[in-house]
Design a protein around this motif. Sequence first.
Motif, PDB file in Angstrom:
ATOM      1  N   GLY A   1       0.796  -1.231   0.000  1.00 24.28           N
ATOM      2  CA  GLY A   1       0.000   0.000   0.000  1.00 24.28           C
ATOM      3  C   GLY A   1       0.821   1.270   0.000  1.00 24.28           C
ATOM      4  O   GLY A   1       0.296   2.358   0.234  1.00 24.28           O
TER       5      GLY A   1
ATOM      6  N   TRP B   1     -15.028  13.920   0.617  1.00 30.93           N
ATOM      7  CA  TRP B   1     -16.439  13.650   0.873  1.00 30.93           C
ATOM      8  C   TRP B   1     -17.267  14.935   0.862  1.00 30.93           C
ATOM      9  O   TRP B   1     -18.350  14.988   0.262  1.00 30.93           O
TER      10      TRP B   1
ATOM     11  N   LEU C   1      -9.161   1.721 -13.188  1.00 32.55           N
ATOM     12  CA  LEU C   1      -9.670   1.584 -11.825  1.00 32.55           C
ATOM     13  C   LEU C   1      -9.375   2.834 -10.987  1.00 32.55           C
ATOM     14  O   LEU C   1     -10.137   3.194 -10.102  1.00 32.55           O
TER      15      LEU C   1
ATOM     16  N   LEU D   1     -18.105  14.812   9.074  1.00 35.45           N
ATOM     17  CA  LEU D   1     -19.523  14.637   8.765  1.00 35.45           C
ATOM     18  C   LEU D   1     -19.938  13.212   9.128  1.00 35.45           C
ATOM     19  O   LEU D   1     -19.205  12.270   8.873  1.00 35.45           O
TER      20      LEU D   1
ATOM     21  N   ASP E   1     -21.949  11.167   7.874  1.00 29.15           N
ATOM     22  CA  ASP E   1     -22.101  10.182   6.805  1.00 29.15           C
ATOM     23  C   ASP E   1     -20.818  10.019   5.983  1.00 29.15           C
ATOM     24  O   ASP E   1     -20.821   9.401   4.931  1.00 29.15           O
ATOM     25  N   MET E   2     -19.722  10.585   6.469  1.00 30.25           N
ATOM     26  CA  MET E   2     -18.484  10.420   5.705  1.00 30.25           C
ATOM     27  C   MET E   2     -18.097   8.947   5.672  1.00 30.25           C
ATOM     28  O   MET E   2     -17.964   8.305   6.712  1.00 30.25           O
ATOM     29  N   PRO E   3     -17.925   8.382   4.478  1.00 32.69           N
ATOM     30  CA  PRO E   3     -17.515   6.983   4.418  1.00 32.69           C
ATOM     31  C   PRO E   3     -16.147   6.777   5.067  1.00 32.69           C
ATOM     32  O   PRO E   3     -15.268   7.644   4.981  1.00 32.69           O
TER      33      PRO E   3
ATOM     34  N   TRP F   1     -12.911   7.762   3.184  1.00 34.20           N
ATOM     35  CA  TRP F   1     -12.375   9.135   3.158  1.00 34.20           C
ATOM     36  C   TRP F   1     -11.812   9.538   4.510  1.00 34.20           C
ATOM     37  O   TRP F   1     -10.912  10.365   4.588  1.00 34.20           O
TER      38      TRP F   1
ATOM     39  N   ARG G   1      -8.346   7.947   4.231  1.00 36.98           N
ATOM     40  CA  ARG G   1      -7.458   8.575   3.246  1.00 36.98           C
ATOM     41  C   ARG G   1      -7.216  10.060   3.537  1.00 36.98           C
ATOM     42  O   ARG G   1      -6.074  10.520   3.561  1.00 36.98           O
ATOM     43  N   ASP G   2      -8.316  10.810   3.718  1.00 37.10           N
ATOM     44  CA  ASP G   2      -8.192  12.271   3.803  1.00 37.10           C
ATOM     45  C   ASP G   2      -7.895  12.757   5.212  1.00 37.10           C
ATOM     46  O   ASP G   2      -7.248  13.781   5.397  1.00 37.10           O
ATOM     47  N   ILE G   3      -8.432  12.076   6.210  1.00 34.58           N
ATOM     48  CA  ILE G   3      -8.313  12.602   7.574  1.00 34.58           C
ATOM     49  C   ILE G   3      -7.114  11.968   8.298  1.00 34.58           C
ATOM     50  O   ILE G   3      -6.274  12.660   8.858  1.00 34.58           O
TER      51      ILE G   3
ATOM     52  N   LYS H   1      -3.236   5.892   2.895  1.00 30.75           N
ATOM     53  CA  LYS H   1      -3.649   5.954   1.492  1.00 30.75           C
ATOM     54  C   LYS H   1      -3.527   4.656   0.723  1.00 30.75           C
ATOM     55  O   LYS H   1      -3.737   4.612  -0.482  1.00 30.75           O
ATOM     56  N   GLY H   2      -3.190   3.583   1.431  1.00 30.93           N
ATOM     57  CA  GLY H   2      -3.128   2.294   0.751  1.00 30.93           C
ATOM     58  C   GLY H   2      -4.506   1.806   0.340  1.00 30.93           C
ATOM     59  O   GLY H   2      -4.647   0.989  -0.558  1.00 30.93           O
TER      60      GLY H   2
ATOM     61  N   LYS I   1      -7.881   2.280  -1.556  1.00 33.24           N
ATOM     62  CA  LYS I   1      -8.130   3.070  -2.766  1.00 33.24           C
ATOM     63  C   LYS I   1      -9.602   3.334  -3.030  1.00 33.24           C
ATOM     64  O   LYS I   1     -10.482   2.599  -2.579  1.00 33.24           O
ATOM     65  N   PHE I   2      -9.824   4.359  -3.817  1.00 37.12           N
ATOM     66  CA  PHE I   2     -11.168   4.724  -4.264  1.00 37.12           C
ATOM     67  C   PHE I   2     -11.328   4.287  -5.719  1.00 37.12           C
ATOM     68  O   PHE I   2     -10.534   4.673  -6.576  1.00 37.12           O
ATOM     69  N   GLY I   3     -12.365   3.459  -5.970  1.00 39.26           N
ATOM     70  CA  GLY I   3     -12.565   3.042  -7.351  1.00 39.26           C
ATOM     71  C   GLY I   3     -13.955   3.333  -7.879  1.00 39.26           C
ATOM     72  O   GLY I   3     -14.138   3.555  -9.064  1.00 39.26           O
TER      73      GLY I   3
END
Lengths: 763, 150
Positions: A221, A293, A365, B18, B20-22, B25, B28-30, B34-35, B37-39
Amino acid sequence: MKIFAPFQKKKDSNISTEIFSASRRDFLKVGGLLTGGLVLGVSFFSCNEKGKKIISIAPNVYLQIGSDGVVTIVAHRSEMGQGIRTSLPLIVADELGADWKNVRIIQAVGDEKKYGNQNTDGSFSIRQFYKPMREAGAVARLLLIRAAAQRWQVPAEECDTENGKVLHRNSGKKLDFGELVEAAKSLPVPAITEIKLKDNSQFNLIGKETPIVDLHDIVTGKAVFGIDAATEGMKIAVIKRCPVIGGAVKSFDDTKARAIPGVIKVIAIKGPGLPATLRKPLSGVAVIADNTWAAIKARDLLEVEWDLGPNATYDSAQQIEELKQEVTKNGTIRRKRGNFQAAKAAAKKVIDHTYVAPYLAHATLEPPTALAVVKNDSCEIWACTQNPQGAREAVAEALGFQVDKVRVNITLLGGAFGRKSKPDFIVEAALLAKESGLPVKVQWTREDDIHFDYFHALSVQRVVATIDNENKLSGWEHHIAYPSISATEDAAVLQPSDGELGLGATDFPYDVPNINVTTHDAKAHLRIGWLRSVRNIPQAFAVATMLDEVAEARGVDPVANALELLGEDRNITFNEELVKTTYQNYGEDIANYPWETARMKEVIRRVAKESGWGKSMPKGSALGFAAHRSFLTYVACVVEVQVDANNKITIPNVYYAVDCGLAVNVDRIKSQFEGGAQFSASLALKSRITVKNGQVEQNNFDGYQIIRMPESPGQIHVHIVESAAKPTGIGEPPVPPFTPALCNAIYQATGKRIYTLPIDLAT
Amino acid sequence: MAKYSIQVNGKKHEVDVLEDMPLLWVLRDIIGLKGTKFGCGKALCGACTVHLNDDAIRSCSYPISAVGDAKITTIEGLSEEGDHPLQQAWEKFVVPQCGYCQTGQIMNAAALLKKNAHPSAQEIEQAMQGNLCRCGTYNRIKAAITAAAK
Ligand code: FES
Ligand code: FES
């Protein structure tokens, strides 16, 4: 602007190499954090007819050997899964005699002056750089050998390199590269004429299987893709784009969007209108927020009124029906041999079918994503791009900056397939960074990606084959209608370009006395781009499934039919039969890379042997065959299929035989063919983009499907023909023959011919 | 916005996000892992797969508010040295091409092996069908899982 389709651009096949000693400062500028050592710059150039150097195509690659023995090589091509960050350095390292464990690879930034054209598509990195890379390795080797020979007071001819050491054969003396660096630095750099390249039998890495260099980072990762780029204070932008290409924002209300915590700015982006171009962003409204988000949520709450423009009534199903009519008319002749009409009039049998293939999305992807930082009059980009220089120029143009004030850093690419050679998403980031004064990363969602791709165009093709009284294929007429890639830059273009036709249509190689290739008008209503193997996909589908029908009509086995129709061993140039053009041959001079029927026949025989072609199969199972040359590589494919009573299609085995010249990294060739079969299986069985009211109807991987593991081809057997010929492409050639081979197998298993993709046995 | 305390790879993280933040995120963001991933963002591709206790979940479609005190494991926490049997098998078979889907594939396979140490070929296919690979590395993924399960 430098956005060319991979088959339209002139490649520089006769590259010469010049190798010079580079100062440390020079190398540091490249971004390698190195101290000292022996540094060689390698500049590649080609000459014009008068022998004058053309420097503009001159990529410089840097090679450094440190006093610790570590060899550092700058990779100037983008990595997107094809293994080029491994394969090019591997060539240098093998010729040098380096210890692969001690080789380090640095990614170059996008800089045409320094690296030449870095656009990584058209399957040509290895083809173009194989020899120059070897020469670079050989020069460094000779320098180290001379340094060692001096120290030992022996003739240089008695020395060799191996595993990061110079050795003296007679005495068995050895010295590490690192120990020789200082002495080698003070020697003059040998000229190319002084070096002797290794014999192929001496290779330790070339022709073997070497794991990719990013392997461990990927499985832990740590690998950095475009989406992972980050900088201090970075904000995220997500954009609501006009759903119809050519449309524009009329007005918008961002009240609800701004109410989402974390939203910082809302900015409108002006679109290009029509033509949409291969480089400019679409019209839309961007939300810039603290995190992804918040940006996604707020973007969905934007209320935008659009001026949808002239494409708002476009319907892809209707266009397909119109094109089916078009291809029954007389079109524009693009290749002509003999007299097809006379052959048709005299024929014993005429086979006439129309082949339909849909729009396809790349669906990498990793969706497009780019980070931009703008300071005063300069801009720095981090992006998953196949074309860093195209991006650099597009950004400079959009911002009104000097090109040399824009720096493009290339991350790993989470898939590309041609999508990431367009810099539209990078320009979006740059514009928003400039406008907002913030470091901005633009993130495309999957829905954005499916809706606003540079699509592989839909296609309608009609093939008429005639069989004469002697049971010979006497005539071949291929009618072609699809929106051209060129229309994305020039809306007046209505017919396929010569480059597009040269991908499996005008280069029809079979020895048929009467041939017409005819094109028809088809207007573009979306952004049309290029997808892995490009127009070879629909063209090979039409040609190779029709050939199967021809074989059946003649009562000849399909493999025997192909071998017979290829005729004598010969090199084909096509030129004299093409109307007002020459065969583009993937940008290569046909004299250097002729279309060789002997090579095609060899891969056909090989695949027949490896697949057990002709063996009897249980009921519901069958083999199908197709062969196709693309990107100068010869591929024959046999697909085994099982179709059950519910029309469920299973693909237990796929056999490929491939002649791609000398095989550089065997493991990555195999993996490209494995992946190529899966890629083709997706488009054969699953994927379709449709458009209604100018808007793409699919949104995500539920509507736009790609193959999943349970239905994916089971075993993929890749047989590489041994060859010392110049290496050719491997990224794209696996894709075109798989789909027609599958269709032909399905016919054998079920009696049903496939004329429309994706395959649907229920209709 | 709300405050949450979550456990990721054995470490506690306080986040204010938030509701409802998945989880994707948040990671990754907070938190900056980052391993993962968003697809697709819609539980359709598996690129975002992480473990919630012992289960593989699609973090793109799992709101932070639902995490509670469950233990989250990401690719960064799968093994200390990057030497989980699956990671080793992935290297042995040189599975990745572009590599983008691979962390999700590995996490999904790791959850499978926790529940079923010796899956059949069919069980592997069933368990992995939610993980897309656009580069088409499925055959090597199967081989690597099979080898790691031996
Ligand atoms: S990003 Fe979560 S399943 Fe695709
Ligand atoms: S390796 Fe590229 S998507 Fe799987």
